[in-house]
Design a protein around this motif. Structure first.
Motif, mmCIF file in Angstrom:
data_model
loop_
_atom_site.group_PDB
_atom_site.id
_atom_site.type_symbol
_atom_site.label_atom_id
_atom_site.label_comp_id
_atom_site.label_asym_id
_atom_site.label_seq_id
_atom_site.Cartn_x
_atom_site.Cartn_y
_atom_site.Cartn_z
ATOM 1 N N HIS A 1 0.820 -1.216 0.000
ATOM 2 C CA HIS A 1 0.000 0.000 0.000
ATOM 3 C C HIS A 1 0.851 1.262 0.000
ATOM 4 O O HIS A 1 0.486 2.263 -0.645
ATOM 5 N N TYR A 2 1.971 1.229 0.667
ATOM 6 C CA TYR A 2 2.875 2.378 0.668
ATOM 7 C C TYR A 2 3.427 2.618 -0.737
ATOM 8 O O TYR A 2 3.396 3.747 -1.238
ATOM 9 N N SER A 3 3.915 1.571 -1.385
ATOM 10 C CA SER A 3 4.547 1.746 -2.696
ATOM 11 C C SER A 3 3.528 2.160 -3.754
ATOM 12 O O SER A 3 3.823 2.992 -4.619
ATOM 13 N N VAL A 4 2.330 1.611 -3.700
ATOM 14 C CA VAL A 4 1.285 2.008 -4.642
ATOM 15 C C VAL A 4 0.898 3.466 -4.429
ATOM 16 O O VAL A 4 0.654 4.222 -5.383
ATOM 17 N N THR A 5 0.863 3.888 -3.166
ATOM 18 C CA THR A 5 0.435 5.250 -2.860
ATOM 19 C C THR A 5 1.462 6.279 -3.283
ATOM 20 O O THR A 5 1.101 7.343 -3.812
ATOM 21 N N ILE A 6 2.765 6.028 -3.068
ATOM 22 C CA ILE A 6 3.712 7.083 -3.435
ATOM 23 C C ILE A 6 3.787 7.267 -4.954
ATOM 24 O O ILE A 6 4.222 8.329 -5.424
ATOM 25 N N ASP A 7 3.316 6.296 -5.718
ATOM 26 C CA ASP A 7 3.177 6.504 -7.159
ATOM 27 C C ASP A 7 2.129 7.570 -7.480
ATOM 28 O O ASP A 7 2.178 8.188 -8.556
ATOM 29 N N LEU A 8 1.164 7.779 -6.577
ATOM 30 C CA LEU A 8 0.098 8.750 -6.836
ATOM 31 C C LEU A 8 0.625 10.175 -6.996
ATOM 32 O O LEU A 8 -0.052 11.030 -7.582
ATOM 33 N N LYS B 1 11.922 4.358 -1.133
ATOM 34 C CA LYS B 1 10.984 5.022 -2.058
ATOM 35 C C LYS B 1 11.049 4.460 -3.473
ATOM 36 O O LYS B 1 10.125 4.653 -4.257
ATOM 37 N N ALA B 2 12.119 3.754 -3.830
ATOM 38 C CA ALA B 2 12.226 3.169 -5.167
ATOM 39 C C ALA B 2 11.611 1.774 -5.252
ATOM 40 O O ALA B 2 11.527 1.201 -6.343
ATOM 41 N N PHE B 3 11.161 1.231 -4.127
ATOM 42 C CA PHE B 3 10.629 -0.136 -4.093
ATOM 43 C C PHE B 3 9.269 -0.231 -4.779
ATOM 44 O O PHE B 3 8.362 0.569 -4.501
ATOM 45 N N ASN B 4 9.128 -1.199 -5.681
ATOM 46 C CA ASN B 4 7.840 -1.563 -6.295
ATOM 47 C C ASN B 4 7.141 -0.380 -6.965
ATOM 48 O O ASN B 4 5.924 -0.252 -6.914
ATOM 49 N N ARG B 5 7.916 0.439 -7.657
ATOM 50 C CA ARG B 5 7.349 1.629 -8.287
ATOM 51 C C ARG B 5 6.921 1.341 -9.718
ATOM 52 O O ARG B 5 7.573 0.594 -10.447
#
Length: 475
Positions: A293-300, A395-399
């Motif tokens: 959820h963190y990695s999906v959200t920072i893509d926003l 921050k680069a994880f699962n982007r």
């Protein structure tokens, strides 16, 4: 069609009763909204009496009125915070000029795009969460879900008001399109990727409201700086409600962790199989949900290097988080910002003009805020004497967006080969087996004061009511 009683059905401080053009627009849009709510709102809930908070005015005594409400009859009001006399634009190339009360022609397309994108997230989250009421772990949690749902609906109304009031036919068409898209639909999906993901269980819901609604906090805060005064005033009021959504997420995850730690101590084990057999969610699974959820959200927040972000800032349309507290010239033409990049299989920094890095500036502020809340979850574990600690991945994880799209990076920031990623993905991200296990725990608990085995009760109830209050009456 009977006309709407604007003082009763739509509490507002935008003079709806005297604005005939806006009345006509909303009279056409409201039935379609109610039809959308009936189709895509919380499943099976239309007859329930729910103890909800309704905003009936912007003053301290009116923005949080509690009473039992049937959700289809919820009063989705339209509120702007009180205007600031002679407000000035305080960033970008228009710094020092009087804030706009109408849409400047040269910024019309970009403002419409900003409002539509924000507006699209609101019904999307309702659609993502529509089945969760069937498996609520308590009446307290069911009520909180429904509160989040109706307020997302109100935030949709807030954006639709701006579209109808300031953008003419284009605005009316965009307002209809907000009801036409569907979360996860292959042919007509929601605009942003995170809002097309499923929210299939309550752990996912708590993570969503902690991480993804926190994105809402930062996006709304940036828009609350806007030189377009109606947008700034609208989003400032939305922030008062967004805080509750983040509370639901933070306290929900905290209660899941608290219950797991309790069972770990009772059984004297951290063995995943034994904890799952005892009906609680093991800490590694919670961590994997967190990572996703963190990695999906920072893509926003968008691409880390963006000409659109530069335009939005320079034009005075969208500022930074807490723009007024920053000690610089608020134009940023001569300022740089350091971004991460990938070179020769490792992460390196490079400097770019700050104006082009505005998405990354907002993302970095968000990351700091997210880490602080995860630290509070760790205090629950510390208090219970459990050694495990939750961590926020790199921050680069699962982007999937920006520089790191397609680059495999571990949670601790190491660039990986595809083979290394494949060998470890199930350790870092929730697997279908994890999700199936969590789903197996889901089942509605409908007796006041009772809670599912996998979550601890809250420390206190809603609006000074006891924890065992009848928050939802099923009738």
């Amino acid at each position: 069609m009977s006309s709407i009683n604007y003082s009763e059905k739509i509490p507002n401080n935008v003079n709806l009763a005297d604005d005939r053009a806006l009345q006509r627009a909303l009279e056409q849009w409201q039935p379609n909204f109610l039809s959308w709510w009936g189709e895509m709102g919380p499943e099976g809930s239309h007859g329930y009496d729910v103890y909800l908070r309704t905003a009936v005015s912007v003053d301290a005594g009116g923005w949080a009125h509690f009473d039992y409400v049937k959700m289809p009859a919820y009063r989705w009001g339209i509120f702007l915070t009180p205007g600031e006399q002679d407000r000035k634009i305080h960033f970008g190339e228009h710094k020092g000029e009087t804030a706009w009360h109408d849409v400047p022609g040269e910024h019309r397309a970009n403002l419409r795009r900003i409002i539509v994108t924000q507006g699209d997230t609101e019904p999307a989250s309702v659609e993502q969460q529509r089945h969760l009421g069937l498996t609520a772990p308590s009446l307290y949690d069911l009520r909180n879900l429904f509160q989040v749902n109706v307020e997302e609906g109100r935030h949709l109304w807030a954006m639709v008001y701006l579209l109808h009031r300031y953008f003419g036919r284009d605005g009316r068409e965009e307002a209809e399109a907000l009801l036409g898209r569907r979360s996860g639909d292959e042919d007509n999906p929601r605009i942003l990727g995170a809002f097309n993901e499923q929210t299939p269980d309550w752990l996912a819901f708590y993570m969503f409201t902690y991480f993804t609604d926190r994105d809402g906090k930062f996006q709304l805060s940036a828009l609350a700086e806007s030189g377009f005064d109606p947008l700034a005033r609208t989003t400032k009021f939305m922030l008062t409600e967004e805080a509750h959504h983040m509370f639901v997420g933070e306290s929900g995850v905290s209660r899941v962790i608290q219950r797991t730690a309790q069972v770990m101590n009772e059984l004297g084990t951290d063995d995943v199989a034994k904890l799952r057999a005892a009906g609680v969610i093991d800490l590694p699974t919670i961590q994997r949900y967190l990572n996703f959820h963190y990695s999906v959200t920072i893509d926003l927040f968008g691409a880390d290097h963006s000409s659109n972000a530069a335009t939005f800032y320079s034009s005075g349309l969208k500022g930074r988080y807490e723009e007024g507290k920053r000690d610089d010239d608020h134009r940023l033409n001569e300022h740089g910002y350091r971004l991460l990049d990938v070179q020769d299989g490792r992460l390196v920094e490079r400097e770019v003009p700050m104006l082009n890095a505005m998405n990354e500036v907002l993302r970095d502020d968000y990351i700091k805020d997210s880490i602080a809340g995860v630290g509070r979850w760790n205090k629950v574990l510390e208090k219970a004497g459990i050694d495990f600690r939750m961590t926020v991945p790199h921050k680069a994880f699962n982007r999937q967006i920006g520089t790191f799209a397609g680059t495999r990076v571990s949670p601790d920031g190491r660039v990986l080969s595809e083979a290394e990623w494949a060998a470890n993905e199930a350790t870092w991200l929730a697997t279908p087996q994890d999700r199936a296990f969590v789903a197996s725990l889901m089942g509605r608990v409908a007796e006041p004061g009772k809670f599912a085995n996998w979550i601890a009760p809250p420390a206190m109830g809603v609006n000074r009511q006891p924890v065992d209050f009848e928050y939802v009456r099923f009738n």
